[in-house]
Design a protein around this motif. Structure first.
Motif, PDB file in Angstrom:
ATOM      1  N   HIS A  15       0.834  -1.200   0.000  1.00  0.00           N
ATOM      2  CA  HIS A  15       0.000   0.000   0.000  1.00  0.00           C
ATOM      3  C   HIS A  15       0.871   1.254   0.000  1.00  0.00           C
ATOM      4  CE1 HIS A  15      -2.995   2.980   1.148  1.00  0.00           C
ATOM      5  NE2 HIS A  15      -2.269   3.263   2.223  1.00  0.00           N
ATOM      6  N   ILE A  16       1.888   1.293   0.854  1.00  0.00           N
ATOM      7  CA  ILE A  16       2.764   2.462   0.908  1.00  0.00           C
ATOM      8  C   ILE A  16       3.515   2.639  -0.408  1.00  0.00           C
ATOM      9  CG2 ILE A  16       4.725   3.491   2.097  1.00  0.00           C
ATOM     10  CD1 ILE A  16       2.167   3.449   3.714  1.00  0.00           C
ATOM     11  N   ALA A  17       3.863   1.520  -1.037  1.00  0.00           N
ATOM     12  CA  ALA A  17       4.586   1.585  -2.309  1.00  0.00           C
ATOM     13  C   ALA A  17       3.662   1.873  -3.479  1.00  0.00           C
ATOM     14  CB  ALA A  17       5.336   0.271  -2.548  1.00  0.00           C
ATOM     15  N   SER A  25      -6.385  -0.544  -1.565  1.00  0.00           N
ATOM     16  CA  SER A  25      -5.851   0.569  -0.789  1.00  0.00           C
ATOM     17  C   SER A  25      -6.900   1.109   0.178  1.00  0.00           C
ATOM     18  CB  SER A  25      -5.372   1.678  -1.721  1.00  0.00           C
ATOM     19  OG  SER A  25      -4.254   1.258  -2.457  1.00  0.00           O
ATOM     20  N   ARG A  26      -8.162   1.190  -0.277  1.00  0.00           N
ATOM     21  CA  ARG A  26      -9.219   1.665   0.622  1.00  0.00           C
ATOM     22  C   ARG A  26      -9.370   0.714   1.811  1.00  0.00           C
ATOM     23  NH1 ARG A  26     -11.820   3.081  -4.292  1.00  0.00           N
ATOM     24  NH2 ARG A  26     -13.011   1.126  -4.258  1.00  0.00           N
ATOM     25  N   GLU A  27      -9.232  -0.571   1.534  1.00  0.00           N
ATOM     26  CA  GLU A  27      -9.349  -1.543   2.631  1.00  0.00           C
ATOM     27  C   GLU A  27      -8.239  -1.333   3.660  1.00  0.00           C
ATOM     28  OE1 GLU A  27      -9.235  -5.570   1.325  1.00  0.00           O
ATOM     29  OE2 GLU A  27      -8.800  -6.346   3.331  1.00  0.00           O
ATOM     30  N   VAL A  28      -7.020  -1.061   3.171  1.00  0.00           N
ATOM     31  CA  VAL A  28      -5.896  -0.833   4.084  1.00  0.00           C
ATOM     32  C   VAL A  28      -6.122   0.436   4.895  1.00  0.00           C
ATOM     33  CG1 VAL A  28      -3.426  -0.385   4.242  1.00  0.00           C
ATOM     34  CG2 VAL A  28      -4.283  -2.077   2.629  1.00  0.00           C
ATOM     35  N   VAL A  29      -6.605   1.497   4.212  1.00  0.00           N
ATOM     36  CA  VAL A  29      -6.866   2.753   4.917  1.00  0.00           C
ATOM     37  C   VAL A  29      -7.910   2.543   6.007  1.00  0.00           C
ATOM     38  CG1 VAL A  29      -7.784   5.075   4.660  1.00  0.00           C
ATOM     39  CG2 VAL A  29      -6.168   4.181   2.981  1.00  0.00           C
ATOM     40  N   SER A  30      -8.937   1.742   5.692  1.00  0.00           N
ATOM     41  CA  SER A  30      -9.973   1.455   6.671  1.00  0.00           C
ATOM     42  C   SER A  30      -9.396   0.711   7.873  1.00  0.00           C
ATOM     43  CB  SER A  30     -11.091   0.626   6.014  1.00  0.00           C
ATOM     44  OG  SER A  30     -12.055   0.275   6.979  1.00  0.00           O
ATOM     45  N   ALA A  31      -8.503  -0.258   7.596  1.00  0.00           N
ATOM     46  CA  ALA A  31      -7.866  -1.006   8.682  1.00  0.00           C
ATOM     47  C   ALA A  31      -6.997  -0.104   9.530  1.00  0.00           C
ATOM     48  CB  ALA A  31      -7.046  -2.158   8.096  1.00  0.00           C
ATOM     49  N   MET A  32      -6.313   0.850   8.879  1.00  0.00           N
ATOM     50  CA  MET A  32      -5.468   1.791   9.619  1.00  0.00           C
ATOM     51  C   MET A  32      -6.298   2.644  10.565  1.00  0.00           C
ATOM     52  SD  MET A  32      -3.024   2.891   6.441  1.00  0.00           S
ATOM     53  CE  MET A  32      -2.386   4.322   7.282  1.00  0.00           C
ATOM     54  N   GLN A  33      -7.489   3.022  10.102  1.00  0.00           N
ATOM     55  CA  GLN A  33      -8.353   3.848  10.938  1.00  0.00           C
ATOM     56  C   GLN A  33      -8.976   3.032  12.075  1.00  0.00           C
ATOM     57  OE1 GLN A  33     -11.078   5.347   8.019  1.00  0.00           O
ATOM     58  NE2 GLN A  33      -9.662   6.964   7.274  1.00  0.00           N
ATOM     59  N   GLN A  34      -9.219   1.771  11.782  1.00  0.00           N
ATOM     60  CA  GLN A  34      -9.906   0.935  12.768  1.00  0.00           C
ATOM     61  C   GLN A  34      -8.951   0.366  13.809  1.00  0.00           C
ATOM     62  OE1 GLN A  34     -12.235  -2.107  10.941  1.00  0.00           O
ATOM     63  NE2 GLN A  34     -13.137  -2.824  12.868  1.00  0.00           N
ATOM     64  N   TYR A  35      -7.727   0.032  13.388  1.00  0.00           N
ATOM     65  CA  TYR A  35      -6.773  -0.603  14.304  1.00  0.00           C
ATOM     66  C   TYR A  35      -5.531   0.287  14.413  1.00  0.00           C
ATOM     67  CZ  TYR A  35      -9.704  -4.671  13.388  1.00  0.00           C
ATOM     68  OH  TYR A  35     -10.759  -5.515  13.263  1.00  0.00           O
ATOM     69  N   PRO A  36      -5.260   0.828  15.582  1.00  0.00           N
ATOM     70  CA  PRO A  36      -4.080   1.695  15.768  1.00  0.00           C
ATOM     71  C   PRO A  36      -2.771   0.977  15.439  1.00  0.00           C
ATOM     72  CG  PRO A  36      -5.590   1.879  17.625  1.00  0.00           C
ATOM     73  CD  PRO A  36      -6.105   0.757  16.802  1.00  0.00           C
ATOM     74  N   GLU A  37      -2.718  -0.355  15.686  1.00  0.00           N
ATOM     75  CA  GLU A  37      -1.473  -1.066  15.391  1.00  0.00           C
ATOM     76  C   GLU A  37      -1.172  -1.039  13.895  1.00  0.00           C
ATOM     77  OE1 GLU A  37      -4.042  -2.165  16.976  1.00  0.00           O
ATOM     78  OE2 GLU A  37      -3.509  -3.175  18.858  1.00  0.00           O
ATOM     79  N   VAL A  38      -2.217  -1.160  13.081  1.00  0.00           N
ATOM     80  CA  VAL A  38      -2.030  -1.119  11.628  1.00  0.00           C
ATOM     81  C   VAL A  38      -1.560   0.264  11.204  1.00  0.00           C
ATOM     82  CG1 VAL A  38      -3.154  -1.400   9.404  1.00  0.00           C
ATOM     83  CG2 VAL A  38      -3.742  -2.920  11.301  1.00  0.00           C
ATOM     84  N   SER A 124      -0.577  12.416  -8.054  1.00  0.00           N
ATOM     85  CA  SER A 124      -1.112  11.407  -7.159  1.00  0.00           C
ATOM     86  C   SER A 124      -0.008  10.790  -6.310  1.00  0.00           C
ATOM     87  CB  SER A 124      -1.796  10.315  -7.986  1.00  0.00           C
ATOM     88  OG  SER A 124      -2.094   9.236  -7.162  1.00  0.00           O
ATOM     89  N   PRO A 125      -0.220  10.644  -4.982  1.00  0.00           N
ATOM     90  CA  PRO A 125       0.768   9.966  -4.132  1.00  0.00           C
ATOM     91  C   PRO A 125       1.053   8.565  -4.620  1.00  0.00           C
ATOM     92  CG  PRO A 125      -0.867  11.120  -2.810  1.00  0.00           C
ATOM     93  CD  PRO A 125      -1.360  11.168  -4.229  1.00  0.00           C
ATOM     94  N   LEU A 126       0.025   7.938  -5.221  1.00  0.00           N
ATOM     95  CA  LEU A 126       0.230   6.592  -5.745  1.00  0.00           C
ATOM     96  C   LEU A 126       1.320   6.591  -6.800  1.00  0.00           C
ATOM     97  CD1 LEU A 126      -0.633   3.658  -5.918  1.00  0.00           C
ATOM     98  CD2 LEU A 126      -2.363   4.346  -7.594  1.00  0.00           C
ATOM     99  N   ARG A 127       1.280   7.584  -7.728  1.00  0.00           N
ATOM    100  CA  ARG A 127       2.287   7.663  -8.783  1.00  0.00           C
ATOM    101  C   ARG A 127       3.675   7.954  -8.196  1.00  0.00           C
ATOM    102  NH1 ARG A 127       1.929   8.727 -14.143  1.00  0.00           N
ATOM    103  NH2 ARG A 127       0.037   7.514 -13.947  1.00  0.00           N
ATOM    104  N   ILE A 128       3.711   8.878  -7.236  1.00  0.00           N
ATOM    105  CA  ILE A 128       5.006   9.224  -6.626  1.00  0.00           C
ATOM    106  C   ILE A 128       5.636   8.013  -5.975  1.00  0.00           C
ATOM    107  CG2 ILE A 128       6.088  10.561  -4.784  1.00  0.00           C
ATOM    108  CD1 ILE A 128       4.112  12.775  -5.387  1.00  0.00           C
ATOM    109  N   TRP A 129       4.816   7.211  -5.280  1.00  0.00           N
ATOM    110  CA  TRP A 129       5.367   6.036  -4.624  1.00  0.00           C
ATOM    111  C   TRP A 129       5.786   4.980  -5.624  1.00  0.00           C
ATOM    112  CZ3 TRP A 129       7.561   5.843  -0.332  1.00  0.00           C
ATOM    113  CH2 TRP A 129       7.140   6.679   0.709  1.00  0.00           C
TER     114      TRP A 129
END
Length: 303
Positions: A15-17, A25-38, A124-129
């Motif tokens: 996702h970061i790359a 990516s939306r799923e990862v963002v959702s997990a990041m918001q839901q779980y602080p460890e993520v 887009s951050p996606l392109r930069i990464w």
């Protein structure tokens, strides 16, 4: 959700790359918001990548910023939408179609060249990464190559070190042998210079012509040494034996070696009141009585 398993799955790095699809990516963002460890894991990965890129980053040539900003301003003017667009005339429509065609060509060039120079501000951050990931892969390959070369140099250094250690061990052995020889020479010189010793030269007897041996005997200490400097090498099952003639009787004074010790003073059994010394060839280890027909040398002790 098993948070640790999710973190270790590698999906955060992708996702970061910018290697995930939009739904992923939306799923990862959702997990990041839901779980602080993520979220914390994602921040750590992003910081690591930024640090890695900064570590290997090269300073751009002077003036590149000015050129880049000029291109961005030109692009903004071209792509800025009209707030109150008037009905298009035929000429404006033709110009717009031409611009669309040029944009399509530009996009094709961008696809052919994975590293375009005109990365726009606000892209887009996606392109930069994606660009950053490609650069990181190239740097990683370079690092691996350097590591392989360094490993080769390390192997060569270890082999050279092993060879030097082997040479050092051989030199140490040789030095110890020379030291032992030097100590033996010093000891022989001390015996030969000692006035307490009587030296008796024993010439050849009978048919054994051209040979000689010498005995050093100390009447006080009874110490006896022999120097077999010119005796022939005996057969493998034979050995020379020294006899001291005391009052007409042969007394065993011990066997001695030849070979490497032929030119060294060898200590034999102590002898008391010897008048004559003689050497016979006996069986290996010596005999209780001399074999007279095998007497090679003999000499009378001087008064």
């Amino acid at each position: 959700m098993d948070v640790q398993r999710y973190i270790s799955s590698g999906i955060i790095e992708n996702h970061i790359a910018g290697l995930l699809s939009e739904p992923e990516s939306r799923e990862v963002v959702s997990a990041m918001q839901q779980y602080p460890e993520v979220g914390a894991a994602a921040d750590a990965v992003q910081q690591d990548m930024e640090y890695y890129i900064q570590l290997w980053a090269h300073k751009p040539p002077a003036g590149i910023k000015r050129q880049l900003m000029e291109r961005l301003r030109t692009a903004d003017v071209t792509e800025a939408p009209a707030a109150t667009a008037a009905p298009e005339t035929v000429k404006e429509k033709t110009v717009k179609e031409k611009a669309v065609g040029q944009k399509a060509v530009k996009e094709k060039e961008t696809y052919d060249n994975p590293f375009p120079e005109d990365i726009k501000e606000g892209a887009s951050p996606l392109r930069i990464w994606q660009y950053s990931t490609a650069a990181a892969v190239l740097l990683l390959l370079g690092s691996v190559t350097m590591n392989v070369l360094s490993y080769g140099d390390s192997v060569g250094a270890r082999q050279e070190n092993a060879s030097l250690q082997s040479e050092q061990a051989a030199l140490t052995t040789e030095k110890d042998a020379l030291k032992e020889q030097l100590e033996s020479v010093h000891k022989e010189m001390a015996i030969m210079k000692d006035p307490s010793f009587k030296w008796t030269r024993m010439p050849a007897v009978g048919k054994h012509t051209g040979i000689v041996a010498t005995v050093g005997w100390n009447p006080q200490s009874k110490e006896t040494f022999i120097l077999a400097q010119a005796l022939p090498e005996p057969p493998a099952d034979k050995q020379y034996q020294l006899w001291a003639i005391v009052n007409g009787k042969p007394i065993d004074a011990g066997v001695f070696e030849l070979g490497d010790k032929a030119h060294s003073i060898q200590k034999v059994k102590p002898v008391d009141n010897a008048q004559v010394f003689a050497v016979t060839l006996e069986k290996k280890g010596g005999s209780p009585s001399p074999t007279l027909d095998q007497m090679f040398v003999a000499g009378k002790v001087s008064g």
